[in-house]
Design a protein around this motif. Sequence first.
Motif, PDB file in Angstrom:
ATOM      1  N   GLY A 137       0.884  -1.213  -0.084  1.00  0.00           N
ATOM      2  CA  GLY A 137      -0.185  -0.006  -0.050  1.00  0.00           C
ATOM      3  C   GLY A 137       0.690   1.416  -0.189  1.00  0.00           C
ATOM      4  O   GLY A 137       0.219   2.338   0.512  1.00  0.00           O
ATOM      5  N   LEU A 138       1.906   1.195  -0.611  1.00  0.00           N
ATOM      6  CA  LEU A 138       2.920   2.485  -0.640  1.00  0.00           C
ATOM      7  C   LEU A 138       2.688   3.188  -1.771  1.00  0.00           C
ATOM      8  O   LEU A 138       3.519   3.165  -2.776  1.00  0.00           O
ATOM      9  N   VAL A 139       1.628   3.933  -1.848  1.00  0.00           N
ATOM     10  CA  VAL A 139       1.288   4.797  -3.067  1.00  0.00           C
ATOM     11  C   VAL A 139       2.194   5.808  -3.463  1.00  0.00           C
ATOM     12  O   VAL A 139       2.641   5.887  -4.583  1.00  0.00           O
ATOM     13  N   ASP A 140       2.739   6.726  -2.436  1.00  0.00           N
ATOM     14  CA  ASP A 140       3.588   7.848  -2.708  1.00  0.00           C
ATOM     15  C   ASP A 140       4.878   7.382  -3.350  1.00  0.00           C
ATOM     16  O   ASP A 140       5.357   7.750  -4.169  1.00  0.00           O
ATOM     17  N   GLU A 141       5.427   6.114  -2.684  1.00  0.00           N
ATOM     18  CA  GLU A 141       6.403   5.497  -2.965  1.00  0.00           C
ATOM     19  C   GLU A 141       6.517   4.973  -4.383  1.00  0.00           C
ATOM     20  O   GLU A 141       7.535   5.238  -5.057  1.00  0.00           O
ATOM     21  N   ALA A 142       5.407   4.369  -4.641  1.00  0.00           N
ATOM     22  CA  ALA A 142       5.240   4.014  -5.936  1.00  0.00           C
ATOM     23  C   ALA A 142       5.418   5.064  -7.254  1.00  0.00           C
ATOM     24  O   ALA A 142       6.244   4.933  -8.052  1.00  0.00           O
ATOM     25  N   TYR A 143       4.935   6.334  -6.712  1.00  0.00           N
ATOM     26  CA  TYR A 143       4.851   7.056  -7.896  1.00  0.00           C
ATOM     27  C   TYR A 143       6.247   7.725  -8.102  1.00  0.00           C
ATOM     28  O   TYR A 143       6.934   7.951  -9.025  1.00  0.00           O
ATOM     29  N   PHE A 144       6.922   7.836  -6.736  1.00  0.00           N
ATOM     30  CA  PHE A 144       8.362   8.204  -6.861  1.00  0.00           C
ATOM     31  C   PHE A 144       9.278   7.431  -7.531  1.00  0.00           C
ATOM     32  O   PHE A 144      10.158   7.932  -8.481  1.00  0.00           O
ATOM     33  N   TYR A 145       8.989   6.037  -7.228  1.00  0.00           N
ATOM     34  CA  TYR A 145      10.055   5.143  -8.225  1.00  0.00           C
ATOM     35  C   TYR A 145       9.465   4.968  -9.673  1.00  0.00           C
ATOM     36  O   TYR A 145      10.274   4.678 -10.665  1.00  0.00           O
ATOM     37  N   LEU A 146       8.112   5.151  -9.964  1.00  0.00           N
ATOM     38  CA  LEU A 146       7.812   5.145 -11.463  1.00  0.00           C
ATOM     39  C   LEU A 146       8.611   6.441 -12.157  1.00  0.00           C
ATOM     40  O   LEU A 146       9.007   6.292 -13.234  1.00  0.00           O
ATOM     41  N   ASN A 147       8.517   7.546 -11.171  1.00  0.00           N
ATOM     42  CA  ASN A 147       8.817   8.941 -12.082  1.00  0.00           C
ATOM     43  C   ASN A 147      10.580   8.800 -12.139  1.00  0.00           C
ATOM     44  O   ASN A 147      11.036   9.114 -13.059  1.00  0.00           O
ATOM     45  N   SER A 148      11.221   7.876 -11.143  1.00  0.00           N
ATOM     46  CA  SER A 148      12.709   8.030 -11.060  1.00  0.00           C
ATOM     47  C   SER A 148      13.277   7.061 -12.313  1.00  0.00           C
ATOM     48  O   SER A 148      14.333   7.096 -12.638  1.00  0.00           O
ATOM     49  N   ALA A 173      12.409   7.203 -15.299  1.00  0.00           N
ATOM     50  CA  ALA A 173      12.470   7.805 -16.326  1.00  0.00           C
ATOM     51  C   ALA A 173      13.817   8.913 -16.248  1.00  0.00           C
ATOM     52  O   ALA A 173      14.534   9.217 -16.978  1.00  0.00           O
ATOM     53  N   THR A 174      13.218   9.776 -15.136  1.00  0.00           N
ATOM     54  CA  THR A 174      14.236  11.013 -14.895  1.00  0.00           C
ATOM     55  C   THR A 174      15.507  10.550 -14.484  1.00  0.00           C
ATOM     56  O   THR A 174      16.699  11.309 -14.959  1.00  0.00           O
ATOM     57  N   TYR A 229      17.256   7.086 -14.555  1.00  0.00           N
ATOM     58  CA  TYR A 229      17.799   6.210 -15.306  1.00  0.00           C
ATOM     59  C   TYR A 229      17.568   6.035 -16.812  1.00  0.00           C
ATOM     60  O   TYR A 229      18.124   5.155 -17.619  1.00  0.00           O
ATOM     61  N   GLY A 230      16.654   6.979 -17.273  1.00  0.00           N
ATOM     62  CA  GLY A 230      16.354   6.859 -18.738  1.00  0.00           C
ATOM     63  C   GLY A 230      15.595   5.589 -19.340  1.00  0.00           C
ATOM     64  O   GLY A 230      15.756   5.143 -20.428  1.00  0.00           O
ATOM     65  N   ILE A 231      14.997   5.102 -18.171  1.00  0.00           N
ATOM     66  CA  ILE A 231      14.030   3.688 -18.666  1.00  0.00           C
ATOM     67  C   ILE A 231      12.570   4.123 -18.819  1.00  0.00           C
ATOM     68  O   ILE A 231      11.911   4.789 -17.981  1.00  0.00           O
ATOM     69  N   ARG A 232      12.189   3.695 -20.053  1.00  0.00           N
ATOM     70  CA  ARG A 232      10.828   4.211 -20.356  1.00  0.00           C
ATOM     71  C   ARG A 232       9.858   3.026 -19.450  1.00  0.00           C
ATOM     72  O   ARG A 232      10.117   1.901 -19.988  1.00  0.00           O
ATOM     73  N   PRO A 233       8.895   3.482 -18.804  1.00  0.00           N
ATOM     74  CA  PRO A 233       8.153   2.562 -18.309  1.00  0.00           C
ATOM     75  C   PRO A 233       7.178   1.625 -19.102  1.00  0.00           C
ATOM     76  O   PRO A 233       6.831   2.079 -20.186  1.00  0.00           O
ATOM     77  N   GLY A 234       7.037   0.188 -18.915  1.00  0.00           N
ATOM     78  CA  GLY A 234       6.433  -0.432 -19.556  1.00  0.00           C
ATOM     79  C   GLY A 234       5.085  -0.912 -19.320  1.00  0.00           C
ATOM     80  O   GLY A 234       4.376  -0.288 -18.078  1.00  0.00           O
ATOM     81  N   TYR A 235       4.225  -1.967 -19.702  1.00  0.00           N
ATOM     82  CA  TYR A 235       2.916  -2.354 -19.338  1.00  0.00           C
ATOM     83  C   TYR A 235       3.084  -2.844 -17.939  1.00  0.00           C
ATOM     84  O   TYR A 235       2.099  -2.729 -17.233  1.00  0.00           O
TER      85      TYR A 235
END
Length: 888
Positions: free
Chosen positions: A760-771, A773-774, A776-782
């Motif tokens: 249930g770590l919603v804020d942390e999930a948003y942080f890692y998803l943004n991290s 791309a910003t 490591y330059g990895i484009r999120p996938g499905y």
Amino acid sequence: MKSLLNPKISLSTLKSISSLAAVKNPSFFPIENPEIPSLFDPFQFLNDYTKSTHCSITNTRILHAHFLRIDLLPSNVAIANSLLGCYCRSGSMADALHLFDVIPERNVISWNLMVSGYNRSSMFENSWGVFCRMHCSGFEPDEFTYGSVLSACTALQASSLGEQVYSLATKNGFFSSDYVRSGMIDLFAKSGSFEDALRVFHDVSCWNVVIWNGVISGAVRNGENGVALDLFRQMCCGFLLPNSFTFSSVLTACAALGEIGIGREVQGWVIKRGAEDVFVGTAIVDLYSKCGKMNEAVKEFSRMPTRNVVSWTAIISGFVGKDDSISGLKFFREMRRMGEEINKFTITSVLTACAKPSMSEEAIQIHSLILKSGLYSAAEVGSALINAYSKIGAVDVSEMVFREIRTLKDLGTWAAMISSFAQNQNPESAIGVFQRMLQESVRPDKFSTSSVLSIIDYLGVGRQIHSYTLKVGLAFDASVGSSLSTMYSKCDSLEESYKAFQQIRDKDNVSWASMIAGFLEHGFADQALQLYREMPCKEIIPDQMTLAAILTACSASRSLLIGKEIHGHALRAGVGRDVVVGGAIVNMYSKCSALELARKVFDMLPQKDEVACSSLVSGYAQNGCIEEALLLFHHMLMADLTIDSFTISSILGVIAPLNNPSIGTQMHAHITKIGLNSDVSVGSSLVRMYSKCGSIEDCQKSFDQIENPDLICWTAMIASYAQHGKGAEALRGYELLKEEGIKPDSVTFVAVLYACSHNGLVDEAYFYLNSMATDYGIRPGYRHYACMVDVLGRSGRLKEAERFIINMPIEPSGLIWGTLLAACVIHRDVELGKLTAKKIMDLEPCDASTYVSLSNMCADLGLWEEAEQIRDQMRGNRTRKEPGWSLV
């Protein structure tokens, strides 16, 4: 004159000596009057004296003095030539030149004696000087002159001078002379121009066995062993009987080609002709040794009545080539016991036998023997010492030997030191030695350059060395070009790798295999296959290494049809059952899920190695054939085959779904026993296995045993924590991964987001998803977006999850909508559930799970009519739910 008396000299010689001692008056020898008998025949005396053991400088000078006193030399050029021959035979070329200069009427024999005399004394420049003087004096050389001076040119490695001599001999009518032709063939063969030697040989029909021997041995010397055997067949068809020299050359060619059958035929002829001497016997031993028939080699060696250092070295080298160091050293000890003198080739073979970590003491003993025997100054011995200590792991001792060797201008020594650093993964030192070569004006050869390129993984340095190779012309050599191509491929510059490959003029199989492997490593299997198709156009016949590489390409691209074609080619080429090729074929069929074919090929292999077994075990494991995989693994254990990390990882992958901790524990015990518990790939597999068995504590213990965990290990551990609901530990693992300087990849972020969703770590999930791309330059996938929807869904933020899906930069898939539907079912949001289900049905109309989930949700809320409608719609679309099953 007392020293000239010898019982072995004939009675006439004794009378001559007595007469010579009694001579007072030079007129005693009325040479000009043939009718007056002479008590002393000086010509016969000199002839007997030359053949006797008393032909020495001192005695020749005494004779010279007597002939001067009786005034015999000026009037008889034959006597002067005989005396000149005595000086040449005794090695006193200074006296010979003094006599030659005072002969008033020199003839061609006088000149020939001087040329051949200088050759005998290895004073080849003087031989050439005498020939030039003869030519300038107007004397016409004969065939013996040309033959001798061509021998001098050969020794001086002066092929251009030799060609001039040959042109002059041809001009003067000696075109068909056997002496001239044999000298020219030998010159061309020893200067690396074997095609020219062959042209001279074919210019005139020849029935001289010496010339045939010369061209056959020249072919062997230049690596044209197939040509040597063809020449031997022509020689035999021409009814010319070979001799022991012919047989030794032909047997050497058979050994180089591995033609054991032809070699046995030649040996039979040797026995029939009774032509076996120490050289032929040695060649037979060498034949069996190089063909790996050591029992027969030992049998032939024991039959030899006389053995020399070459014979002993051949049998020792044979055992070393078979990796039987113990037997090689036993023969070396016996050689020493017999008092046979050793040479540098013997020592290099023995050092190769000692080049193992388990034989460090023996290497030190051989080192002491080298110092004692005075062979330390030989460059080949120094290079072998450096290599031996390198293989043992004592690179510091290799450096010490390198510093002590005085012949630092020898290229082999430098190459050995660079290779030592390369083998021990020390690129800085290897590059340092290479730079020192350039500073000391020692031009690196292809071996030194290839060795230093093999260890370079920095593009800047690699390009500098590439520039040097272009400057000196080494970039076009096959070995250097292949190393350049591999270096660029290793530095992720595939375009430059291909350019370096294209620059190679005469591409060999190594070049093609290296480039094919480069394409494979970067995921370009199709380009690798295309390159393979180009090989026949370049008249290159793929060898085992190339076939193995291209079969790996078929495995990577799952190209079963092309793989079958290459299998057929391997069978036609006679290498289908080769250990390396056979293992690659088994691997190809396994990766292409053609397990029946893989098993057939595996069963037909005469020798099953670790690669073939591991490939088939992996194939069974990947295709869910658990029983077959375990049985084959058991067979490997019973056959005492080496179990590598790849095999262990495959078996652990098979065990994990069984959810049987006892089998996993047994495997872990065996892994610990063979010392693979600290291996990276095995450790990762153990972590995944224990995770699926529900033992997170054992996961952590297995992870702690791994030496230098890599990204895969860390990701496996993070995923294990996430699956067991330990979100904090999973995220802590991610932070430790970053502290180790390891860059996470997309799979790592899936594990991290999965940990966030299960905790249930919603804020942390948003942080890692943004991290992703910003940072490591990895484009999120499905899968990343699905995890994010799952985080929001589990937290009850369904509308936010819907907005998240709508605002995604990629088109939502059935997986993402299905994740939201699962959340709607949990939180009983029928309206959003219906909208979500419709999206899924539009994307995947035959997906039964969507209908079932929506129907069950309606039933749970008491909406029976809607639940029945959904079931009717499912039946109308002819969508069927797969029945559930259990192993219990």
